[in-house]
Design a protein around this motif. Structure first.
Motif, PDB file in Angstrom:
ATOM      1  N   ASP A 100       0.858  -1.175   0.000  1.00 41.27           N
ATOM      2  CA  ASP A 100       0.000   0.000   0.000  1.00 41.27           C
ATOM      3  C   ASP A 100       0.900   1.233   0.000  1.00 41.27           C
ATOM      4  O   ASP A 100       1.773   1.356   0.860  1.00 41.27           O
ATOM      5  CB  ASP A 100      -0.888  -0.032   1.252  1.00 41.27           C
ATOM      6  CG  ASP A 100      -1.746   1.201   1.430  1.00 41.27           C
ATOM      7  OD1 ASP A 100      -1.842   2.020   0.502  1.00 41.27           O
ATOM      8  OD2 ASP A 100      -2.338   1.335   2.514  1.00 41.27           O
ATOM      9  N   LYS A 140       0.332   4.135   0.919  1.00 41.57           N
ATOM     10  CA  LYS A 140       0.073   5.060   2.033  1.00 41.57           C
ATOM     11  C   LYS A 140       0.911   4.747   3.274  1.00 41.57           C
ATOM     12  O   LYS A 140       1.068   5.587   4.145  1.00 41.57           O
ATOM     13  CB  LYS A 140      -1.406   5.019   2.421  1.00 41.57           C
ATOM     14  CG  LYS A 140      -2.344   5.458   1.332  1.00 41.57           C
ATOM     15  CD  LYS A 140      -3.779   5.269   1.765  1.00 41.57           C
ATOM     16  CE  LYS A 140      -4.718   5.422   0.585  1.00 41.57           C
ATOM     17  NZ  LYS A 140      -6.057   4.957   0.904  1.00 41.57           N
ATOM     18  N   THR A 141       1.414   3.529   3.357  1.00 43.88           N
ATOM     19  CA  THR A 141       2.148   3.084   4.545  1.00 43.88           C
ATOM     20  C   THR A 141       3.560   2.667   4.138  1.00 43.88           C
ATOM     21  O   THR A 141       3.727   1.995   3.120  1.00 43.88           O
ATOM     22  CB  THR A 141       1.426   1.875   5.184  1.00 43.88           C
ATOM     23  OG1 THR A 141       0.054   2.215   5.406  1.00 43.88           O
ATOM     24  CG2 THR A 141       2.056   1.478   6.501  1.00 43.88           C
ATOM     25  N   GLY A 151      -5.702  -1.305  16.436  1.00 47.19           N
ATOM     26  CA  GLY A 151      -5.488  -0.536  15.212  1.00 47.19           C
ATOM     27  C   GLY A 151      -6.580  -0.790  14.180  1.00 47.19           C
ATOM     28  O   GLY A 151      -7.077   0.149  13.540  1.00 47.19           O
ATOM     29  N   CYS A 152      -6.970  -2.067  14.031  1.00 45.24           N
ATOM     30  CA  CYS A 152      -8.059  -2.406  13.103  1.00 45.24           C
ATOM     31  C   CYS A 152      -9.365  -1.757  13.543  1.00 45.24           C
ATOM     32  O   CYS A 152     -10.110  -1.218  12.716  1.00 45.24           O
ATOM     33  CB  CYS A 152      -8.244  -3.918  13.032  1.00 45.24           C
ATOM     34  SG  CYS A 152      -6.907  -4.797  12.224  1.00 45.24           S
ATOM     35  N   ASN A 202      -9.746   0.928  15.386  1.00 43.25           N
ATOM     36  CA  ASN A 202      -9.671   2.380  15.195  1.00 43.25           C
ATOM     37  C   ASN A 202      -9.926   2.758  13.734  1.00 43.25           C
ATOM     38  O   ASN A 202     -10.650   3.725  13.457  1.00 43.25           O
ATOM     39  CB  ASN A 202      -8.326   2.919  15.662  1.00 43.25           C
ATOM     40  CG  ASN A 202      -8.168   2.858  17.163  1.00 43.25           C
ATOM     41  OD1 ASN A 202      -9.136   2.756  17.906  1.00 43.25           O
ATOM     42  ND2 ASN A 202      -6.936   2.899  17.624  1.00 43.25           N
ATOM     43  N   GLU A 203      -9.343   2.000  12.805  1.00 45.86           N
ATOM     44  CA  GLU A 203      -9.573   2.249  11.380  1.00 45.86           C
ATOM     45  C   GLU A 203     -11.042   2.032  11.025  1.00 45.86           C
ATOM     46  O   GLU A 203     -11.627   2.814  10.281  1.00 45.86           O
ATOM     47  CB  GLU A 203      -8.688   1.340  10.521  1.00 45.86           C
ATOM     48  CG  GLU A 203      -7.278   1.819  10.381  1.00 45.86           C
ATOM     49  CD  GLU A 203      -7.174   3.151   9.663  1.00 45.86           C
ATOM     50  OE1 GLU A 203      -7.820   3.337   8.609  1.00 45.86           O
ATOM     51  OE2 GLU A 203      -6.451   4.023  10.181  1.00 45.86           O
ATOM     52  N   PHE A 204     -11.612   0.962  11.558  1.00 44.82           N
ATOM     53  CA  PHE A 204     -13.022   0.654  11.315  1.00 44.82           C
ATOM     54  C   PHE A 204     -13.912   1.782  11.819  1.00 44.82           C
ATOM     55  O   PHE A 204     -14.782   2.269  11.098  1.00 44.82           O
ATOM     56  CB  PHE A 204     -13.388  -0.673  11.989  1.00 44.82           C
ATOM     57  CG  PHE A 204     -14.869  -0.957  12.014  1.00 44.82           C
ATOM     58  CD1 PHE A 204     -15.524  -1.351  10.863  1.00 44.82           C
ATOM     59  CD2 PHE A 204     -15.592  -0.819  13.187  1.00 44.82           C
ATOM     60  CE1 PHE A 204     -16.893  -1.613  10.882  1.00 44.82           C
ATOM     61  CE2 PHE A 204     -16.951  -1.071  13.223  1.00 44.82           C
ATOM     62  CZ  PHE A 204     -17.612  -1.470  12.065  1.00 44.82           C
ATOM     63  N   LYS A 208     -13.145   4.866  12.397  1.00 50.85           N
ATOM     64  CA  LYS A 208     -12.928   6.070  11.602  1.00 50.85           C
ATOM     65  C   LYS A 208     -13.732   6.001  10.306  1.00 50.85           C
ATOM     66  O   LYS A 208     -14.415   6.955   9.927  1.00 50.85           O
ATOM     67  CB  LYS A 208     -11.435   6.238  11.301  1.00 50.85           C
ATOM     68  CG  LYS A 208     -11.111   7.446  10.456  1.00 50.85           C
ATOM     69  CD  LYS A 208      -9.629   7.506  10.136  1.00 50.85           C
ATOM     70  CE  LYS A 208      -9.361   8.617   9.135  1.00 50.85           C
ATOM     71  NZ  LYS A 208      -8.089   8.448   8.459  1.00 50.85           N
ATOM     72  N   SER A 209     -13.670   4.853   9.640  1.00 51.65           N
ATOM     73  CA  SER A 209     -14.403   4.677   8.385  1.00 51.65           C
ATOM     74  C   SER A 209     -15.907   4.743   8.600  1.00 51.65           C
ATOM     75  O   SER A 209     -16.632   5.372   7.818  1.00 51.65           O
ATOM     76  CB  SER A 209     -14.044   3.326   7.740  1.00 51.65           C
ATOM     77  OG  SER A 209     -12.689   3.290   7.396  1.00 51.65           O
TER      78      SER A 209
END
Length: 116
Positions: free
Chosen positions: A4, A6-7, A89-90, A92-94, A96-97
């Motif tokens: 990816d 982005k990372t 982390g997963c 937090n991403e979830f 946020k989305s």
């Protein structure tokens, strides 16, 4: 492995190795590939591979025995901590989305409960 943009690549490789450790595809105490072999395996620069191991060692996920190589930690609590951090982390991403979609946490929880 598909990277990816982005990372940073080294972070993606670290996450891949951690995931293999958490899922016991790589066992505690097991010897990891040499930096050179890791570079070939992930098609990355050897310096990037060395950085991966330095970071994993700094995090306590692995350790190096001089002249013998790099090994996964035997500390089960460190692996559980790593699993918890990755799950967080997963989540937090979830969240946020979901928030960006205008869905509340309560709605998201209900959606999760009813999803098969």
């Amino acid at each position: 492995m598909q990277y990816d943009s982005k990372t940073p690549i080294y972070m993606q490789v670290i996450d891949s190795i951690k995931l293999d450790i958490i899922n016991e595809r790589i066992r505690t105490g097991e010897k990891l590939p040499s930096s050179r072999d890791l570079a070939v395996q992930y098609t990355i620069n050897p310096n990037t591979a060395a950085r991966v191991y330095q970071e994993l060692e700094r995090e306590g996920v692995c350790y190096t025995k001089r002249g013998m190589g790099t090994f996964v930690t035997d500390d089960e609590s460190k692996i559980k901590e790593c699993r918890h951090e990755m799950a967080q982390g997963c989540l937090n991403e979830f969240l946020k989305s979901i928030s960006e979609l205008g869905i509340s946490r309560e709605e998201a929880i209900e959606m999760i409960k009813t999803t098969k």
